[in-house]
Design an enzyme around this catalytic site. Structure first.
Site, PDB file in Angstrom:
ATOM      1  N   GLU A 277     -23.167  -8.975 133.184  1.00 13.52           N
ATOM      2  CA  GLU A 277     -22.907 -10.417 133.260  1.00 13.52           C
ATOM      3  C   GLU A 277     -21.523 -10.592 133.901  1.00 13.52           C
ATOM      4  O   GLU A 277     -20.552  -9.968 133.457  1.00 13.52           O
ATOM      5  CB  GLU A 277     -22.909 -10.988 131.841  1.00 13.52           C
ATOM      6  CG  GLU A 277     -22.701 -12.476 131.765  1.00 13.52           C
ATOM      7  CD  GLU A 277     -22.629 -12.969 130.314  1.00 13.52           C
ATOM      8  OE1 GLU A 277     -22.750 -12.158 129.379  1.00 13.52           O
ATOM      9  OE2 GLU A 277     -22.445 -14.189 130.140  1.00 13.52           O
TER      10      GLU A 277
ATOM     11  N   GLU B 222     -26.001 -16.290 119.478  1.00 11.96           N
ATOM     12  CA  GLU B 222     -25.885 -17.036 120.739  1.00 11.96           C
ATOM     13  C   GLU B 222     -25.193 -16.105 121.719  1.00 11.96           C
ATOM     14  O   GLU B 222     -23.969 -15.943 121.687  1.00 11.96           O
ATOM     15  CB  GLU B 222     -25.055 -18.314 120.511  1.00 11.96           C
ATOM     16  CG  GLU B 222     -25.717 -19.325 119.584  1.00 11.96           C
ATOM     17  CD  GLU B 222     -26.853 -20.084 120.255  1.00 11.96           C
ATOM     18  OE1 GLU B 222     -26.894 -20.123 121.497  1.00 11.96           O
ATOM     19  OE2 GLU B 222     -27.707 -20.637 119.534  1.00 11.96           O
TER      20      GLU B 222
ATOM     21  N   GLY C  27     -21.280 -14.684 121.254  1.00 13.78           N
ATOM     22  CA  GLY C  27     -20.551 -13.627 121.949  1.00 13.78           C
ATOM     23  C   GLY C  27     -21.500 -12.797 122.797  1.00 13.78           C
ATOM     24  O   GLY C  27     -22.575 -13.262 123.192  1.00 13.78           O
ATOM     25  N   SER C  28     -21.108 -11.563 123.037  1.00 13.21           N
ATOM     26  CA  SER C  28     -21.877 -10.709 123.945  1.00 13.21           C
ATOM     27  C   SER C  28     -23.071 -10.068 123.221  1.00 13.21           C
ATOM     28  O   SER C  28     -23.039  -9.883 121.998  1.00 13.21           O
ATOM     29  CB  SER C  28     -20.960  -9.608 124.471  1.00 13.21           C
ATOM     30  OG  SER C  28     -20.453  -8.869 123.374  1.00 13.21           O
TER      31      SER C  28
ATOM     32  N   CYS D  15     -21.332 -19.044 129.553  1.00 14.18           N
ATOM     33  CA  CYS D  15     -22.522 -18.238 129.265  1.00 14.18           C
ATOM     34  C   CYS D  15     -23.752 -18.759 129.998  1.00 14.18           C
ATOM     35  O   CYS D  15     -24.679 -18.004 130.249  1.00 14.18           O
ATOM     36  CB  CYS D  15     -22.771 -18.214 127.766  1.00 14.18           C
ATOM     37  SG  CYS D  15     -22.909 -19.857 127.057  1.00 14.18           S
TER      38      CYS D  15
ATOM     39  N   ASN E 167     -14.394 -18.625 125.365  1.00 14.15           N
ATOM     40  CA  ASN E 167     -14.435 -19.347 126.643  1.00 14.15           C
ATOM     41  C   ASN E 167     -14.438 -20.872 126.508  1.00 14.15           C
ATOM     42  O   ASN E 167     -13.884 -21.570 127.351  1.00 14.15           O
ATOM     43  CB  ASN E 167     -15.598 -18.857 127.514  1.00 14.15           C
ATOM     44  CG  ASN E 167     -16.937 -18.988 126.848  1.00 14.15           C
ATOM     45  OD1 ASN E 167     -17.035 -18.915 125.622  1.00 14.15           O
ATOM     46  ND2 ASN E 167     -17.974 -19.178 127.614  1.00 14.15           N
TER      47      ASN E 167
HETATM   48  P1  NAD Z   1     -17.432 -10.755 122.349  1.00 13.32           P
HETATM   49  O1  NAD Z   1     -18.802 -10.360 121.929  1.00 13.32           O
HETATM   50  O2  NAD Z   1     -16.533  -9.710 122.884  1.00 13.32           O
HETATM   51  O3  NAD Z   1     -16.633 -11.433 121.137  1.00 13.32           O
HETATM   52  C1  NAD Z   1     -17.177 -12.465 120.346  1.00 13.32           C
HETATM   53  C2  NAD Z   1     -16.610 -12.381 118.942  1.00 13.32           C
HETATM   54  O4  NAD Z   1     -16.947 -11.124 118.369  1.00 13.32           O
HETATM   55  C3  NAD Z   1     -15.093 -12.513 118.872  1.00 13.32           C
HETATM   56  O5  NAD Z   1     -14.767 -13.388 117.802  1.00 13.32           O
HETATM   57  C4  NAD Z   1     -14.620 -11.092 118.578  1.00 13.32           C
HETATM   58  O6  NAD Z   1     -13.475 -11.051 117.747  1.00 13.32           O
HETATM   59  C5  NAD Z   1     -15.800 -10.473 117.853  1.00 13.32           C
HETATM   60  N1  NAD Z   1     -15.944  -9.047 118.138  1.00 13.32           N
HETATM   61  C6  NAD Z   1     -15.725  -8.415 119.318  1.00 13.32           C
HETATM   62  N2  NAD Z   1     -15.989  -7.095 119.211  1.00 13.32           N
HETATM   63  C7  NAD Z   1     -16.364  -6.888 117.921  1.00 13.32           C
HETATM   64  C8  NAD Z   1     -16.760  -5.728 117.180  1.00 13.32           C
HETATM   65  N3  NAD Z   1     -16.809  -4.528 117.741  1.00 13.32           N
HETATM   66  N4  NAD Z   1     -17.090  -5.892 115.883  1.00 13.32           N
HETATM   67  C9  NAD Z   1     -17.049  -7.106 115.303  1.00 13.32           C
HETATM   68  N5  NAD Z   1     -16.666  -8.226 115.955  1.00 13.32           N
HETATM   69  C10 NAD Z   1     -16.336  -8.130 117.244  1.00 13.32           C
HETATM   70  O7  NAD Z   1     -17.636 -11.945 123.404  1.00 13.32           O
HETATM   71  P2  NAD Z   1     -16.559 -12.779 124.191  1.00 13.32           P
HETATM   72  O8  NAD Z   1     -15.878 -11.905 125.184  1.00 13.32           O
HETATM   73  O9  NAD Z   1     -15.710 -13.544 123.244  1.00 13.32           O
HETATM   74  O10 NAD Z   1     -17.482 -13.825 124.959  1.00 13.32           O
HETATM   75  C11 NAD Z   1     -18.204 -13.495 126.105  1.00 13.32           C
HETATM   76  C12 NAD Z   1     -19.663 -13.293 125.807  1.00 13.32           C
HETATM   77  O11 NAD Z   1     -20.137 -14.319 124.966  1.00 13.32           O
HETATM   78  C13 NAD Z   1     -20.523 -13.381 127.058  1.00 13.32           C
HETATM   79  O12 NAD Z   1     -21.569 -12.448 126.964  1.00 13.32           O
HETATM   80  C14 NAD Z   1     -21.076 -14.787 127.010  1.00 13.32           C
HETATM   81  O13 NAD Z   1     -22.274 -14.971 127.730  1.00 13.32           O
HETATM   82  C15 NAD Z   1     -21.271 -14.966 125.537  1.00 13.32           C
HETATM   83  N6  NAD Z   1     -21.255 -16.373 125.170  1.00 13.32           N
HETATM   84  C16 NAD Z   1     -22.404 -16.930 124.729  1.00 13.32           C
HETATM   85  C17 NAD Z   1     -22.437 -18.284 124.419  1.00 13.32           C
HETATM   86  C18 NAD Z   1     -23.698 -18.948 123.937  1.00 13.32           C
HETATM   87  O14 NAD Z   1     -23.589 -20.072 123.475  1.00 13.32           O
HETATM   88  N7  NAD Z   1     -24.844 -18.323 124.018  1.00 13.32           N
HETATM   89  C19 NAD Z   1     -21.278 -19.042 124.533  1.00 13.32           C
HETATM   90  C20 NAD Z   1     -20.114 -18.422 124.966  1.00 13.32           C
HETATM   91  C21 NAD Z   1     -20.104 -17.080 125.281  1.00 13.32           C
END
Ligand code: NAD
Length: 469
Positions: free
Chosen positions: A347, A225, A203-204, A259, A130
């Site tokens: 979310e 995070e 990520g999530s 996020c 994002n």
């Molecule tokens: P995501 O968890 O789907 O992906 C994040 C990363 O994980 C990506 O690089 C992806 O390739 C990898 N990934 C995805 N599925 C995986 C799996 N099964 N095994 C291993 N790696 C995997 O998240 P997203 O859609 O990229 O981002 C959205 C989420 O991230 C939301 O929940 C948001 O709140 C959170 N977020 C948090 C912050 C923060 O700073 N706290 C910042 C941005 C986004």
């Protein structure tokens, strides 16, 4: 190493072998101690900043391709915060890396005690899509500042920004020090099988759990995070106009794909109508459209469809329109929302804002506590008792009073979640700490020895000990 995003099973197996070899070369480089001199770290930070500055046009182009993000937004929400983190680290690194003297206890007299910040080693940074530059590269600033080597895996969901970071970094930094690996779930799974000294994941919460499990066999230090359902509370005595302006601007920036945005609003029932009127006026004033650069598109069809499915047409107060071809969803306000509605079960991460009314502040806090601990929370109020209660009774990672999202821009504040929204924090000095181990040292003098602690125990020794302690 090939840069293609999709790989066959055989390619994944050979990718895994290559990753393992890459980590070996990084670990070897780390143990050569080359990353440790402060002068080396500062030089790398400056080099990274220059590289980004020299290639801003390409960085703008890539982020426009991924999110149709304007140059203005790319500068203000991605590159300038990143440059500011680099400048701050360069300015303070010498101080951060200097061992810190602390008091020594009488038991250890005569001695000195100090804390040495030690780099952890080979770090892995996994990014989200994002804010693709900001989220991937601010942790890299911390990793470099602390003296680590790094492997960065940006999100495959933002392929153009992932590719440009790989191209620039892999051409300009040696792979045994800093390397970008691209890929999706199979590649990340292969990477996560390896032993790292640090994993920094954004990520999530769902994927955060996978990362934690992958780190467990190696007892790798992990920072997560993550995200959650962030509340924004409006009390009846708030400064409504300015509060709504700040909340709306934080909510719809990046089309709500933030996020730390306000996921939902809790508004005191006496001001609900005024609040809603003001929200609509503010949305109109901010003139949201992709064409004028005041909005971005949703990242992909899957997310677009998911967010559209959360819009209950019976509850739309404002907006609710969308255009599938351009992945545009109009800023949308839902009213009369209950905590059991679909929009409250996940979310949102998009431009939809559910509004729930409450009567007493206890009721508002109870609603927040129905959910996992959020990453952020916001209180719009001028009531000092409620402000104190908000800090004391509501658990969240970071937040603001009478503002939204701006806490992210202050590098004196640790940025991170709590519980389901994450563990650990970064930004400013906290990024340096995040990629360091605080090594405790007691350095003893040899000119005198107090024999109290040694066997054989005697009554005299016992008496002295009782008197002293
Ligand atoms: P995501 O968890 O789907 O992906 C994040 C990363 O994980 C990506 O690089 C992806 O390739 C990898 N990934 C995805 N599925 C995986 C799996 N099964 N095994 C291993 N790696 C995997 O998240 P997203 O859609 O990229 O981002 C959205 C989420 O991230 C939301 O929940 C948001 O709140 C959170 N977020 C948090 C912050 C923060 O700073 N706290 C910042 C941005 C986004």
């Amino acid at each position: 190493m090939p840069n293609t995003i999709k790989k066959t099973d055989t390619e994944i197996t050979s990718f895994e072998t290559e990753v393992k070899a890459l980590i070996d070369t990084q670990r070897k480089f780390f143990y050569s101690n080359a990353t440790k001199p402060v002068s080396f770290r500062i030089a790398q930070l400056k080099k990274l900043k220059q590289l980004l500055k020299d290639n801003e046009a390409q960085l703008h182009k890539a982020i426009y391709a991924d999110l149709r993000k304007s140059e203005f937004d790319n500068l203000t929400t991605e590159l300038l915060p990143l440059y500011s983190e680099i400048d701050y680290a360069v300015k303070n690194l010498k101080k951060w890396a200097t061992p810190k003297r602390v008091k020594t206890t009488i038991l250890n007299f005569p001695s000195k005690s100090y804390i040495v910040a030690e780099p952890l080693g080979v770090s892995l940074i996994i990014g989200a899509w994002n804010f693709p530059y900001n989220i991937a590269l601010i942790p890299i600033v911390g990793a470099i500042a602390a003296g680590n080597t790094s492997i960065l895996k940006p999100s495959e969901m933002a392929p153009a920004t992932s590719a440009i970071m790989a191209e620039l970094i892999n051409k300009n930094f040696p792979s045994n020090y800093l390397k970008v690996l691209q890929g999706g779930i199979p590649e990340t799974t292969a990477i996560l099988k390896q032993r790292f000294d640090k994993i920094f994941f954004t990520g999530s919460p769902q994927v955060g759990k996978i990362v934690n499990q992958a780190a467990a066999p190696h007892l790798t230090n992990v920072t997560l995070e993550l995200g959650g359902k962030n509340p924004a509370i409006f009390t009846k005595d708030c400064s409504l106009n300015i509060g709504v302006k700040r909340m709306v601007s934080g909510k719809f920036l990046n089309a709500g794909q933030i996020c730390i945005t306000s996921d939902y609003v809790l508004v005191q029932k006496d001001i609900k109508e005024k609040f809603l009127t003001q929200v609509v006026a503010e949305i109109k004033k901010q003139n949201y459209s992709i064409e004028n650069g005041n909005f971005v598109e949703l990242i992909n069809d899957k997310n677009f469809d998911r967010i559209v499915s959360l819009i209950d047409s019976q509850k739309v107060y404002y907006g609710g329109n969308y255009i599938k071809e351009t992945r545009f969803i109009e800023p949308t306000i839902l009213t009369n929302v209950s905590v059991d509605d679909a929009v409250m079960q996940e979310e949102i991460f998009g431009p939809v804002l559910p509004v729930i009314e409450y009567d007493t502040i206890d009721e508002a806090f109870a609603i927040i506590q129905k959910f996992e601990k959020p990453l952020s929370a916001y209180l719009f109020s001028n009531n000092s008792t409620i402000k104190k209660r908000f800090l004391n009774e509501v658990s969240f990672g970071n937040g603001a009073i009478n503002d939204s999202i701006m806490q992210f821009t202050n590098h004196n504040l640790p940025f991170g979640g709590v519980g389901n929204s994450g563990t650990g924090s970064y930004h400013g000095k906290f990024s340096f700490d995040c990629f360091s181990h605080a090594k405790s040292i007691l350095s003893k003098s040899t000119w005198i020895e107090a024999n109290l602690k040694y066997y054989e125990h005697t009554d005299t020794k016992m008496k002295i000990i009782k008197k002293l302690f």
